[in-house]
Each structure stands twice: as structure tokens, then as C-alpha cells.
Scaffold this motif. Sequence first.
Motif, PDB file in Angstrom:
ATOM      1  N   VAL A 183       0.829  -1.197   0.000  1.00  0.00           N
ATOM      2  CA  VAL A 183       0.000   0.000   0.000  1.00  0.00           C
ATOM      3  C   VAL A 183       0.867   1.251   0.000  1.00  0.00           C
ATOM      4  CG1 VAL A 183      -1.613   1.353   1.382  1.00  0.00           C
ATOM      5  CG2 VAL A 183      -2.019  -1.078   1.027  1.00  0.00           C
ATOM      6  N   GLN A 184       1.912   1.259   0.813  1.00  0.00           N
ATOM      7  CA  GLN A 184       2.794   2.421   0.864  1.00  0.00           C
ATOM      8  C   GLN A 184       3.535   2.600  -0.462  1.00  0.00           C
ATOM      9  OE1 GLN A 184       2.853   4.734   3.058  1.00  0.00           O
ATOM     10  NE2 GLN A 184       1.431   3.710   4.443  1.00  0.00           N
ATOM     11  N   ALA A 185       3.957   1.497  -1.065  1.00  0.00           N
ATOM     12  CA  ALA A 185       4.631   1.583  -2.363  1.00  0.00           C
ATOM     13  C   ALA A 185       3.680   2.109  -3.427  1.00  0.00           C
ATOM     14  CB  ALA A 185       5.180   0.209  -2.761  1.00  0.00           C
ATOM     15  N   ALA A 186       2.413   1.712  -3.347  1.00  0.00           N
ATOM     16  CA  ALA A 186       1.413   2.188  -4.305  1.00  0.00           C
ATOM     17  C   ALA A 186       1.188   3.688  -4.159  1.00  0.00           C
ATOM     18  CB  ALA A 186       0.110   1.429  -4.109  1.00  0.00           C
ATOM     19  N   LYS A 187       1.170   4.191  -2.947  1.00  0.00           N
ATOM     20  CA  LYS A 187       0.979   5.624  -2.733  1.00  0.00           C
ATOM     21  C   LYS A 187       2.171   6.410  -3.277  1.00  0.00           C
ATOM     22  CE  LYS A 187      -2.080   5.072   1.229  1.00  0.00           C
ATOM     23  NZ  LYS A 187      -3.256   5.530   0.458  1.00  0.00           N
ATOM     24  N   GLN A 188       3.367   5.873  -3.095  1.00  0.00           N
ATOM     25  CA  GLN A 188       4.546   6.545  -3.631  1.00  0.00           C
ATOM     26  C   GLN A 188       4.518   6.560  -5.160  1.00  0.00           C
ATOM     27  OE1 GLN A 188       7.881   4.519  -1.868  1.00  0.00           O
ATOM     28  NE2 GLN A 188       7.302   5.095   0.212  1.00  0.00           N
ATOM     29  N   ALA A 189       4.080   5.453  -5.779  1.00  0.00           N
ATOM     30  CA  ALA A 189       3.987   5.406  -7.228  1.00  0.00           C
ATOM     31  C   ALA A 189       2.913   6.360  -7.731  1.00  0.00           C
ATOM     32  CB  ALA A 189       3.689   3.978  -7.686  1.00  0.00           C
ATOM     33  N   GLN A 190       1.782   6.427  -7.030  1.00  0.00           N
ATOM     34  CA  GLN A 190       0.690   7.310  -7.434  1.00  0.00           C
ATOM     35  C   GLN A 190       1.117   8.774  -7.377  1.00  0.00           C
ATOM     36  OE1 GLN A 190      -2.301   6.353  -8.598  1.00  0.00           O
ATOM     37  NE2 GLN A 190      -2.890   8.482  -8.936  1.00  0.00           N
ATOM     38  N   ASN A 308      -0.469  11.047  -0.933  1.00  0.00           N
ATOM     39  CA  ASN A 308       0.762  10.803  -0.190  1.00  0.00           C
ATOM     40  C   ASN A 308       0.538  10.253   1.210  1.00  0.00           C
ATOM     41  OD1 ASN A 308       2.544  11.856  -2.241  1.00  0.00           O
ATOM     42  ND2 ASN A 308       1.735  13.869  -1.743  1.00  0.00           N
ATOM     43  N   ALA A 309      -0.707  10.072   1.633  1.00  0.00           N
ATOM     44  CA  ALA A 309      -1.037   9.514   2.946  1.00  0.00           C
ATOM     45  C   ALA A 309      -0.346  10.276   4.062  1.00  0.00           C
ATOM     46  CB  ALA A 309      -0.656   8.025   3.008  1.00  0.00           C
ATOM     47  N   ALA A 310      -0.335  11.601   3.976  1.00  0.00           N
ATOM     48  CA  ALA A 310       0.361  12.417   4.973  1.00  0.00           C
ATOM     49  C   ALA A 310      -0.639  13.235   5.771  1.00  0.00           C
ATOM     50  CB  ALA A 310       1.350  13.357   4.295  1.00  0.00           C
ATOM     51  N   GLY A 311      -0.293  13.478   7.029  1.00  0.00           N
ATOM     52  CA  GLY A 311      -1.029  14.434   7.825  1.00  0.00           C
ATOM     53  C   GLY A 311      -2.288  13.937   8.489  1.00  0.00           C
ATOM     54  N   LEU A 312      -2.592  12.643   8.438  1.00  0.00           N
ATOM     55  CA  LEU A 312      -3.798  12.146   9.094  1.00  0.00           C
ATOM     56  C   LEU A 312      -3.532  11.916  10.573  1.00  0.00           C
ATOM     57  CD1 LEU A 312      -5.263   9.601   6.550  1.00  0.00           C
ATOM     58  CD2 LEU A 312      -6.159  11.833   7.151  1.00  0.00           C
ATOM     59  N   PRO A 313      -4.441  12.317  11.433  1.00  0.00           N
ATOM     60  CA  PRO A 313      -4.271  12.094  12.868  1.00  0.00           C
ATOM     61  C   PRO A 313      -4.429  10.626  13.209  1.00  0.00           C
ATOM     62  CG  PRO A 313      -6.432  13.000  12.418  1.00  0.00           C
ATOM     63  CD  PRO A 313      -5.686  13.028  11.124  1.00  0.00           C
ATOM     64  N   PRO A 314      -3.913  10.190  14.366  1.00  0.00           N
ATOM     65  CA  PRO A 314      -4.007   8.779  14.751  1.00  0.00           C
ATOM     66  C   PRO A 314      -5.433   8.247  14.771  1.00  0.00           C
ATOM     67  CG  PRO A 314      -2.441   9.934  16.152  1.00  0.00           C
ATOM     68  CD  PRO A 314      -3.120  10.982  15.330  1.00  0.00           C
ATOM     69  N   ASP A 388       5.071  -2.080 -11.209  1.00  0.00           N
ATOM     70  CA  ASP A 388       5.090  -0.614 -11.108  1.00  0.00           C
ATOM     71  C   ASP A 388       4.305  -0.055  -9.930  1.00  0.00           C
ATOM     72  OD1 ASP A 388       2.509  -1.097 -11.901  1.00  0.00           O
ATOM     73  OD2 ASP A 388       2.727  -0.247 -13.910  1.00  0.00           O
ATOM     74  N   ASN A 389       3.643  -0.907  -9.151  1.00  0.00           N
ATOM     75  CA  ASN A 389       2.883  -0.491  -7.961  1.00  0.00           C
ATOM     76  C   ASN A 389       1.718   0.445  -8.278  1.00  0.00           C
ATOM     77  OD1 ASN A 389       4.499  -1.897  -5.983  1.00  0.00           O
ATOM     78  ND2 ASN A 389       6.087  -0.358  -6.349  1.00  0.00           N
ATOM     79  N   LEU A 390       1.222   0.433  -9.510  1.00  0.00           N
ATOM     80  CA  LEU A 390       0.057   1.229  -9.866  1.00  0.00           C
ATOM     81  C   LEU A 390      -1.205   0.365  -9.815  1.00  0.00           C
ATOM     82  CD1 LEU A 390       1.448   3.264 -12.899  1.00  0.00           C
ATOM     83  CD2 LEU A 390       1.059   4.081 -10.558  1.00  0.00           C
ATOM     84  N   THR A 391      -2.323   0.987  -9.489  1.00  0.00           N
ATOM     85  CA  THR A 391      -3.590   0.271  -9.390  1.00  0.00           C
ATOM     86  C   THR A 391      -4.166   0.008 -10.781  1.00  0.00           C
ATOM     87  OG1 THR A 391      -4.097   1.259  -7.244  1.00  0.00           O
ATOM     88  CG2 THR A 391      -5.939   0.366  -8.488  1.00  0.00           C
ATOM     89  N   TYR A 392      -4.613  -1.246 -11.016  1.00  0.00           N
ATOM     90  CA  TYR A 392      -5.182  -1.608 -12.298  1.00  0.00           C
ATOM     91  C   TYR A 392      -6.638  -2.075 -12.192  1.00  0.00           C
ATOM     92  CZ  TYR A 392      -0.666  -0.948 -14.397  1.00  0.00           C
ATOM     93  OH  TYR A 392       0.495  -0.369 -14.840  1.00  0.00           O
ATOM     94  N   ALA A 393      -7.140  -2.248 -11.003  1.00  0.00           N
ATOM     95  CA  ALA A 393      -8.558  -2.546 -10.796  1.00  0.00           C
ATOM     96  C   ALA A 393      -8.868  -2.270  -9.336  1.00  0.00           C
ATOM     97  CB  ALA A 393      -8.891  -3.991 -11.154  1.00  0.00           C
ATOM     98  N   SER A 394     -10.095  -1.882  -9.065  1.00  0.00           N
ATOM     99  CA  SER A 394     -10.487  -1.616  -7.674  1.00  0.00           C
ATOM    100  C   SER A 394     -11.989  -1.738  -7.530  1.00  0.00           C
ATOM    101  CB  SER A 394     -10.037  -0.218  -7.235  1.00  0.00           C
ATOM    102  OG  SER A 394     -10.706   0.780  -7.982  1.00  0.00           O
ATOM    103  N   GLU A 395     -12.396  -2.072  -6.333  1.00  0.00           N
ATOM    104  CA  GLU A 395     -13.813  -2.082  -5.981  1.00  0.00           C
ATOM    105  C   GLU A 395     -13.949  -1.615  -4.547  1.00  0.00           C
ATOM    106  OE1 GLU A 395     -17.847  -4.853  -6.070  1.00  0.00           O
ATOM    107  OE2 GLU A 395     -15.897  -5.739  -6.564  1.00  0.00           O
ATOM    108  N   MET A 396     -14.785  -0.613  -4.331  1.00  0.00           N
ATOM    109  CA  MET A 396     -14.994  -0.050  -3.003  1.00  0.00           C
ATOM    110  C   MET A 396     -16.474  -0.019  -2.685  1.00  0.00           C
ATOM    111  SD  MET A 396     -16.098   2.745  -1.106  1.00  0.00           S
ATOM    112  CE  MET A 396     -16.244   4.038  -2.313  1.00  0.00           C
ATOM    113  N   THR A 397     -16.825  -0.442  -1.479  1.00  0.00           N
ATOM    114  CA  THR A 397     -18.193  -0.329  -0.991  1.00  0.00           C
ATOM    115  C   THR A 397     -18.181   0.513   0.274  1.00  0.00           C
ATOM    116  OG1 THR A 397     -18.774  -2.510  -1.861  1.00  0.00           O
ATOM    117  CG2 THR A 397     -20.250  -1.554  -0.215  1.00  0.00           C
TER     118      THR A 397
END
Length: 462
Positions: A183-190, A308-314, A388-397
Motif C-alpha cells: 500500500v505504501q509503495a502504491a501511494k509513492q507510485a501514485q 501521499n497519505a500524509a497528515g492524518l491524525p491517529p 510498477d505499484n500502480l492500481t489496475y482494478a479496484s472495488e470499493m463499498t
Amino acid sequence: MKKWFQVLILAVGLILALAPAAVAGAITADELRQVFPQATAPGKTLTRGEFAALLARAAGMQVTADTAGTRGDAWYSSAVMALKEKGVIRGYPDGGLHTDRPVSLLEAAVMASRVLGLPDGVAAPDVKGSLGRESWGYTPYAWLVRVGLLQPGQDAAAILTVDEGVAFLAMVFGSDPEAEKIVQAAKQAQAKVKDLKFAGSMAISARLRPGVAGEVPAVSMQGNIMSEFSYPLNLHQKVDMTLNLPAEKTAGKDLPPGGKMQMTMEQYLVDGTMYQRVEASGMAEPQWMKLPKNALPDLEALVEQSRNAAGLPPGLKDSFHFRYLGEGIENGHKVHRIAYYGRIDDWQALMQALPGGLTPEMEQALNQAGGVLKSISFWGEEAVGVEDNLTYASEMTGLVAFANKFQGETVPLETMTINMKVTDYRYNSGVKIQVPAEALAAPEISLTPSEPEAKLSGSQQI
């Protein structure tokens, strides 16, 4: 439009924008074992009351000590009552909690899913498993199978030992280190992507609160979505939807046959200005609208924070968890399949996570939104490229549970389910976003409460 509904739309939109930025927290088995007043014997059967204490600890719930002596003498009584008050433990048909009985895997799964924000009445995902759909616990069982927390062949009726219960909860409220790394690698690639285009489908359905079904028609929507992004932040989005309205309960002589209404929503965001157009059956000729810049938050900061997944509080980081589901093939790419799930119900933590630039009106609306939403949980899966750590499919509910009342008014919706599935991602393809001339010439509308809705032309209203 009802005030609670205006607040709801704004709140859900911003939550969905923040959701991808969350990072998981974790609870260890050793920490869970500290719940017991003394060490347990190897192979000891886990009771429902003991599981309640473990679950409360795993979920980070505040449990008030029982000082009145009215809730039983067992050391786990306070945790049981705390979970009962939240509707996590509901007892047997005879009304008893039976905390001294052994807990089964299915009972444990159902209670854990309630803590994770799975509302009653939602539809079960399509999974292969050993439990039949006729089972009372099939829906939460299916959701947990979908994200890898239960295996399809597991015996749902199996009685848990203490060791098994601890391991189950440590898994549910933790994350795979391998999944977190991906997940962290994907965020860096994005974060290095210059432009993105994706297409997919979206569906929304609502469950009405008992007692108000005759007052508000049930609504469901299905359609397609297309989005183009050119970073740091220009976007074009178009959504074509079919609204399904119950013709027998919906007022209006212009309602299409069968209650099916076609709607197209299109919007541009360029140089910090948003342009919107809505076209629907029965409307006059649609027109573009321009939203004032000072009415929007710092959208560029919002997107960068999400990338970048930065700045979120705990309080938000600890709300999301990831599971590694293995490798697969998606659109010709070898991918890692990552499942994620989590719940947001700490509104103050969410407000702290938003970027600056909110107008007083929007900040007030967001603060009010805390009274409309009880919780919102996310359950999804992403296919991340091995190379390449890029997203190629996703599903969110997204599963939204609503409060019973807002400012003294009954909220007619009990739950809402939002599903979005994307199977066509294209990166760095040279996306160019140009606002149509009619959008650039559109009148600017006000979003402040002092502006009555009547000032909008008929073509700008639904």
C-alpha cells in the motif's frame, strides 16, 4: 431540500475523498491477553463474555468499570454491557446474553463485523463459502470472507479456544505487514503520476428507517462513471445514472414510465474553480453552474494528502486495516490483490484531517454532519501492479449508517450502500482537460445558507 440531506451529501463526499489516505493501526495478541485477570490454560474454551472483553480491547472501546454491582460479578461484565449498549451483543431469542456459553466462530465474526461498522440489512457480497445464505449470520460472514478475515472452508459453527479468539481479533484489528508495504509503495507510485483516466460503474441504494417508508420513496441508482485527472489538480468527471423511483409513491405527473429516470452529471475543476451541469428527465434545458472559489476547501491539498497519505491524525490511521489476498492477473498485468476495511465515526478526528481553506459556512455544515452520520465503513479491494505499484482494478463499498434524528427531525434513511468498481485505469496518457465555453460563461451561484433555493433557475433545480 431537507437540511439533513444537504449536510449528508457534503459530508459523504469529503469522507470518500479522504478514505484512500488512511493507514492501518494494529493490536497484538500479547496486548489482548492482558485483558484476562490471570493466565488461561492452554486449549481453554473461550466464552461469550470473555470474547466481549477481548473485542472491546481490540476495538479500543472505552469501558466504564461497574461500580454499582448491578451488572454481574464477572470480570468481563462491564465490557459486555458496553457492547450491548452499542448493539454489538444482542443476546439469544430468549432475551438472555448467556455470557458463560462458549462462543462460536460465527458469533465472533458477527460481533466483530458490527464493531467494524457493518450495518444491519445490507446485502451480502457474492463469495464462495461453506455457510449457507439461510444462516442468520451469513451477511457478516460473507463480508469477512471477502476481505480475507475468514476462509471459505472454515467451519462457522466451530467453538473457539482462547488462543483462536485472540488470533482472530489480532488479525481483524491489525494488518498484514506485506499488505501495508504494498500500500505504501502504491501511494509513492501514485504520487509520481502526471495524469490519470479511469472508467467504471457505480451503484447506490438506500434502506429506509422502519415507520417512515410511506413518507419517503426508496431510491436506488446504477450507472457509469468516467474521470480524468491532470495533476496537481485539474479534473473532468461524467456520471450517467439511472434512478429507480417507486412510481406509486412518488409525486409528480412528469415521472417517467416505470419510475426510471435518466440523469447525467458532469463537472470540471480547473484552476481551483468548479463547473457543474446536471441533466435529468423532466428538467428544463440544463445549464452549467460555476461554484465560487472561496466556497471550496483547498482541493489541491486534499488530493495531495490523499495521494501521499500524509497528515492524518491517529484517530483515522487506526481505523483502517489491510489484508494480502495473493497475486493475480488484471488487464494483462500481474498484480497483488489487497483488501481493506475500516470504520470512521470520530467526527472531530475527521475534521482535523481536512485541509485548510474551508469557508465558515462549509465548516459549520461539516460540524453539523456529525449529527447526521452514525458511522461510515469502507470495504474494498485493489489490484496493485507487481512491477510498477500502480492500481489496475479496484472495488470499493461504502456503508453509511445514519443517526435516528437530526436537529429534532427524523432522518428517514437508515443505511446507504455506495459501490464503485473500476476496471480500466490509464496512466500518463497525455490527458488534456479543457472547460467548455458554455461552462466558462456560466453564472456563479452562492452556497451560503442566506441564499434561498428559489434564486436558482428552473433548469438548475432537480
